[in-house]
Each structure stands twice: as C-alpha cells, then as structure tokens.
Design an enzyme around this catalytic site. Structure first.
Site, mmCIF file in Angstrom:
data_model
loop_
_atom_site.group_PDB
_atom_site.id
_atom_site.type_symbol
_atom_site.label_atom_id
_atom_site.label_comp_id
_atom_site.label_asym_id
_atom_site.label_seq_id
_atom_site.Cartn_x
_atom_site.Cartn_y
_atom_site.Cartn_z
ATOM 1 N N SER A 115 -11.253 5.810 1.930
ATOM 2 C CA SER A 115 -10.377 4.653 1.701
ATOM 3 C C SER A 115 -9.235 4.616 2.711
ATOM 4 O O SER A 115 -8.667 3.555 2.974
ATOM 5 C CB SER A 115 -9.827 4.645 0.269
ATOM 6 O OG SER A 115 -9.087 5.805 0.021
ATOM 7 N N ASP A 133 -2.556 13.883 21.899
ATOM 8 C CA ASP A 133 -1.414 13.486 21.066
ATOM 9 C C ASP A 133 -1.560 13.938 19.613
ATOM 10 O O ASP A 133 -0.558 14.197 18.946
ATOM 11 C CB ASP A 133 -1.233 11.961 21.098
ATOM 12 C CG ASP A 133 -0.600 11.509 22.400
ATOM 13 O OD1 ASP A 133 -0.329 12.381 23.257
ATOM 14 O OD2 ASP A 133 -0.386 10.296 22.583
ATOM 15 N N ASP A 159 0.834 -1.213 0.000
ATOM 16 C CA ASP A 159 0.000 0.000 0.000
ATOM 17 C C ASP A 159 0.863 1.255 0.000
ATOM 18 O O ASP A 159 0.537 2.247 -0.650
ATOM 19 C CB ASP A 159 -0.905 0.011 1.239
ATOM 20 C CG ASP A 159 -2.041 -0.996 1.123
ATOM 21 O OD1 ASP A 159 -2.503 -1.245 0.000
ATOM 22 O OD2 ASP A 159 -2.446 -1.540 2.171
ATOM 23 N N GLY A 160 1.988 1.191 0.739
ATOM 24 C CA GLY A 160 2.897 2.336 0.808
ATOM 25 C C GLY A 160 3.441 2.690 -0.572
ATOM 26 O O GLY A 160 3.642 3.870 -0.887
ATOM 27 N N GLU A 220 -4.761 9.934 4.631
ATOM 28 C CA GLU A 220 -5.086 10.834 5.737
ATOM 29 C C GLU A 220 -4.078 11.947 5.911
ATOM 30 O O GLU A 220 -2.981 11.909 5.359
ATOM 31 C CB GLU A 220 -5.205 10.068 7.069
ATOM 32 C CG GLU A 220 -3.905 9.624 7.716
ATOM 33 C CD GLU A 220 -3.310 8.371 7.129
ATOM 34 O OE1 GLU A 220 -2.270 8.506 6.445
ATOM 35 O OE2 GLU A 220 -3.825 7.287 7.322
ATOM 36 N N THR A 265 -9.502 2.716 6.805
ATOM 37 C CA THR A 265 -9.032 1.408 7.280
ATOM 38 C C THR A 265 -7.561 1.468 7.699
ATOM 39 O O THR A 265 -7.006 0.453 8.134
ATOM 40 C CB THR A 265 -9.198 0.355 6.161
ATOM 41 O OG1 THR A 265 -8.685 0.920 4.943
ATOM 42 C CG2 THR A 265 -10.648 -0.024 5.963
ATOM 43 N N TYR A 280 -4.651 4.419 9.471
ATOM 44 C CA TYR A 280 -4.382 5.016 10.795
ATOM 45 C C TYR A 280 -5.696 5.273 11.547
ATOM 46 O O TYR A 280 -5.817 5.015 12.748
ATOM 47 C CB TYR A 280 -3.620 6.330 10.584
ATOM 48 C CG TYR A 280 -2.815 6.815 11.756
ATOM 49 C CD1 TYR A 280 -3.051 6.366 13.054
ATOM 50 C CD2 TYR A 280 -1.785 7.742 11.574
ATOM 51 C CE1 TYR A 280 -2.295 6.822 14.121
ATOM 52 C CE2 TYR A 280 -1.019 8.195 12.635
ATOM 53 C CZ TYR A 280 -1.281 7.743 13.901
ATOM 54 O OH TYR A 280 -0.531 8.197 14.952
ATOM 55 N N ASN A 281 -6.693 5.768 10.829
ATOM 56 C CA ASN A 281 -7.991 6.067 11.437
ATOM 57 C C ASN A 281 -8.559 4.889 12.218
ATOM 58 O O ASN A 281 -9.106 5.046 13.304
ATOM 59 C CB ASN A 281 -8.961 6.492 10.323
ATOM 60 C CG ASN A 281 -10.405 6.554 10.780
ATOM 61 O OD1 ASN A 281 -10.797 7.462 11.501
ATOM 62 N ND2 ASN A 281 -11.208 5.565 10.377
HETATM 63 P P1 NAD Z 1 3.545 1.075 5.112
HETATM 64 O O1 NAD Z 1 3.467 1.029 3.644
HETATM 65 O O2 NAD Z 1 4.357 0.083 5.816
HETATM 66 O O3 NAD Z 1 2.071 1.051 5.682
HETATM 67 C C1 NAD Z 1 1.847 0.747 7.012
HETATM 68 C C2 NAD Z 1 0.689 -0.240 7.059
HETATM 69 O O4 NAD Z 1 -0.508 0.471 6.786
HETATM 70 C C3 NAD Z 1 0.782 -1.394 6.049
HETATM 71 O O5 NAD Z 1 0.407 -2.582 6.693
HETATM 72 C C4 NAD Z 1 -0.234 -0.993 4.990
HETATM 73 O O6 NAD Z 1 -0.797 -2.114 4.309
HETATM 74 C C5 NAD Z 1 -1.268 -0.291 5.833
HETATM 75 N N1 NAD Z 1 -2.119 0.631 5.102
HETATM 76 C C6 NAD Z 1 -1.769 1.679 4.340
HETATM 77 N N2 NAD Z 1 -2.857 2.257 3.828
HETATM 78 C C7 NAD Z 1 -3.913 1.540 4.284
HETATM 79 C C8 NAD Z 1 -5.310 1.653 4.113
HETATM 80 N N3 NAD Z 1 -5.858 2.619 3.395
HETATM 81 N N4 NAD Z 1 -6.102 0.729 4.719
HETATM 82 C C9 NAD Z 1 -5.573 -0.253 5.469
HETATM 83 N N5 NAD Z 1 -4.263 -0.405 5.682
HETATM 84 C C10 NAD Z 1 -3.459 0.494 5.087
HETATM 85 O O7 NAD Z 1 4.064 2.460 5.640
HETATM 86 P P2 NAD Z 1 3.870 3.890 5.059
HETATM 87 O O8 NAD Z 1 4.319 3.959 3.691
HETATM 88 O O9 NAD Z 1 4.467 4.813 6.045
HETATM 89 O O10 NAD Z 1 2.287 3.989 5.068
HETATM 90 C C11 NAD Z 1 1.661 5.118 5.505
HETATM 91 C C12 NAD Z 1 0.324 4.710 6.048
HETATM 92 O O11 NAD Z 1 0.499 3.911 7.214
HETATM 93 C C13 NAD Z 1 -0.436 5.910 6.508
HETATM 94 O O12 NAD Z 1 -1.133 6.506 5.460
HETATM 95 C C14 NAD Z 1 -1.325 5.350 7.597
HETATM 96 O O13 NAD Z 1 -2.626 5.011 7.143
HETATM 97 C C15 NAD Z 1 -0.611 4.103 8.053
HETATM 98 N N6 NAD Z 1 -0.186 4.324 9.449
HETATM 99 C C16 NAD Z 1 -0.857 3.678 10.415
HETATM 100 C C17 NAD Z 1 -0.546 3.908 11.742
HETATM 101 C C18 NAD Z 1 -1.326 3.189 12.794
HETATM 102 O O14 NAD Z 1 -2.234 2.431 12.417
HETATM 103 N N7 NAD Z 1 -1.046 3.406 14.061
HETATM 104 C C19 NAD Z 1 0.470 4.792 12.096
HETATM 105 C C20 NAD Z 1 1.140 5.421 11.077
HETATM 106 C C21 NAD Z 1 0.799 5.196 9.744
#
Ligand code: NAD
Length: 279
Positions: A159, A151, A48-49, A124, A162, A164-165
């Site tokens: 989309s 924080d 996804d990244g 996001e 699913t 960070y949200n």
């Molecule tokens: P990455 O590509 O390793 O992504 C981190 C994880 O988030 C992966 O498992 C990926 O499959 C998942 N992910 C990304 N977009 C998603 C989506 N729309 N629905 C479900 N899972 C999704 O690392 P990155 O490149 O830094 O990705 C950035 C994304 O990581 C951010 O946009 C954010 O959504 C997510 N994120 C999540 C958290 C958390 O859940 N605590 C914290 C920081 C970032």
C-alpha cells in the site's frame, strides 16, 4: 448490538478540528461511544499523513482496530471519505458491520551496539546518510546481493508502493500480495558499486539485511517519522506477521484509487484521460 467504540485523530488544522467536533456530535446522537484507549474503529480526519499518525498511535493494537480515513483535501490513498459524507459514515458505523480489508506491513529491525529496535511501517522505510552518500551492502536471505552507493534506499509495503516508492520508479503492487519492494534513490554505478538499477520485490518470509559502516550517522524514515542512528550493525527488513485492517463501509477498489489519483477519470469522458471505451 453493543455500542461501537471509536477513537478519532484529526490533523489539527481548523477544518479538521471542526469536522472532528461534528463527528463526535453525530456519533453521540447515533449511540457510538468514544474510547481513545481501546477503540474498535479509529477514524482519522485530515489526509494520508493523518492516517499514518493514527496507525502509529495505535500500532500496539494494530490487529484489533479497523481504520477509516476522511480527507479534507484531495482524495487520499488511505483517506477515502469526503468532508460532506460524515453523516453517511456515522450512520453506516451505527448500523452496519464493515468489511475488513487487511494490508501487509513492513517490519524493520535496527540492530545497534546498544540493542535492537523494531518498527512497523504502513508505507515505507527509508535509509539515507546524514553526512553524505549512503554506502550499504544488501544481503538477501543471508546471501550477499549488491553494494549500494547513492542517495538512499526505500523499502515499501504494497500500500506504500504508491507513495515514495512510486517517485523513485518503483512498481505499484496490489496490497493483496504479501510482499515488500526495495527501490533505489539515485544509485551510483561503476566498477566498485554495482546495483540492480531497478526495484525488486521480495515475498513474505524472505528478508533483506542492509549493512552499513557503524561510524556512519544514518537517517531512518518510518512513514512520516524521521530518526537518526549511529553504530548500526545491520537493518533487517521483512514482511511483518501483523497486518493493518481497514474498516470498509463501502467498496473502494485499489485500482480505482490508483486511477483516480494518478490518471484521472471522468464517467462522461469529458476531461478524464482514462475513458470508457465507446460502444
Ligand atoms: P503528507 O501527509 O503531506 O504526505 C505527502 C504526500 O504523500 C501526500 O500527498 C499524501 O497523500 C501522499 N501519500 C502518503 N501515503 C501515500 C500512499 N500510500 N500512496 C500514495 N500517496 C501517499 O506528509 P507526511 O505525513 O510526511 O507523509 C509521509 C509520506 O509521504 C511517506 O510515507 C511517503 O510515502 C511520502 N513521501 C513521498 C516522497 C516522494 O514522493 N518524493 C518523499 C517523502 C515522503
């Protein structure tokens, strides 16, 4: 039929690079044309990244391109083609018109003393303070709504709901709904700072302004990108006019993706937690 122009972005690891080479060979054999500047289809190989990176690389052409994601690890939310399916994908790209699925994006305008910077987010926008807890006033459609201390704040697209949200207890929104969701990261609630305590969803044409102390050094996340800002007067979030387009060469229903990623599913009912009801 005119040759399909495509661009490809891989994650940069060995497997993704090998798959990218394989893809280019298959594509050439099927008459597809590589065009990094003006592609119709952008293929990402990684996770996804990687698709988020591809989106940001082509954000200026976002209305004109269709994205396709290949995952090299676990099933992704944007990357739905598997490593062993490259030949099938290239065949379909060479012979069929894909269905276009369009999802809403988030527009983020950061107003500083030096001017306004505008960003588009596929997943996001996150706001945190670099120096301590974040203090921010949230206004909805120019009316004061709440005073946040905690924080941080996550404003997500449907989309992105699913991503960070979801980790901060936000709801999952189907991307056919043109909306944005505002969720808190560990808010402090007392007599001075009072927030809703649950995430909330705003429709298109509403806007949320986040006002912070201009002295504060802010950490701003736009998908995978992290930026720092000072002297911020306000941050305006709204549903963007533009949408992102995904080229679907086969159906990939959103709720199946949610189920497969978070619940698990087994057609035979052997190990999956979501099972077909016995007849
Ligand atoms: P990455 O590509 O390793 O992504 C981190 C994880 O988030 C992966 O498992 C990926 O499959 C998942 N992910 C990304 N977009 C998603 C989506 N729309 N629905 C479900 N899972 C999704 O690392 P990155 O490149 O830094 O990705 C950035 C994304 O990581 C951010 O946009 C954010 O959504 C997510 N994120 C999540 C958290 C958390 O859940 N605590 C914290 C920081 C970032």
């Amino acid at each position: 039929m005119e040759s399909l122009k495509y661009a490809l972005l891989d994650r940069g690891d060995q497997l993704s690079r090998e798959l990218a080479d394989q893809f280019h060979k298959l594509a050439e054999a099927r008459g597809l044309v590589r065009d990094d500047k003006a592609p119709r289809i952008v293929v990402s190989i990684g996770g996804d990244g990687t698709l988020l990176q591809a989106f940001h690389r082509y954000r200026d052409q976002v209305g004109k391109v269709g994205f396709v994601g290949v995952h090299t690890g676990h099933l992704g939310f944007y990357a739905d083609w598997k490593v062993g399916e490259l030949t099938e994908l290239v065949d379909l790209m060479a012979t069929t018109e894909p269905t276009t699925v369009s999802y809403p994006l988030l527009k983020v305008e950061i107003v500083t003393d030096g001017g306004t910077s505008a960003y588009l987010a596929l997943n996001e926008f996150t706001l945190k303070s670099v120096e301590g807890t974040l203090v921010a006033q949230l206004n909805i459609n120019d009316e004061p709504f709440e005073m946040f201390r905690g924080d941080g704040i996550v404003v997500s697209t449907p989309s992105g709901s699913t991503g960070y949200n979801k980790s901060v207890n936000g709801a999952i929104i189907h991307p056919y709904l043109e909306a944005m969701q505002i969720a808190e990261i560990a808010s402090i609630n007392n007599r001075v700072y009072r927030t809703l305590g649950s995430s909330f969803i705003l429709p298109k044409h509403h806007h949320c302004d986040i006002v912070t102390d201009p002295e504060e050094l802010l950490s701003v996340g736009i998908d995978h990108l992290v930026l720092q800002f000072r002297e911020v007067r306000s941050i305006i979030c709204s549903v963007a006019e533009d949408k992102v387009h995904f080229a679907r060469y086969r159906p990939f229903p959103f709720w199946n993706r949610v189920r497969d990623a978070f619940i698990g599913y087994d057609e035979n009912g052997d190990s999956g937690r979501a099972r077909k009801r016995p007849r």
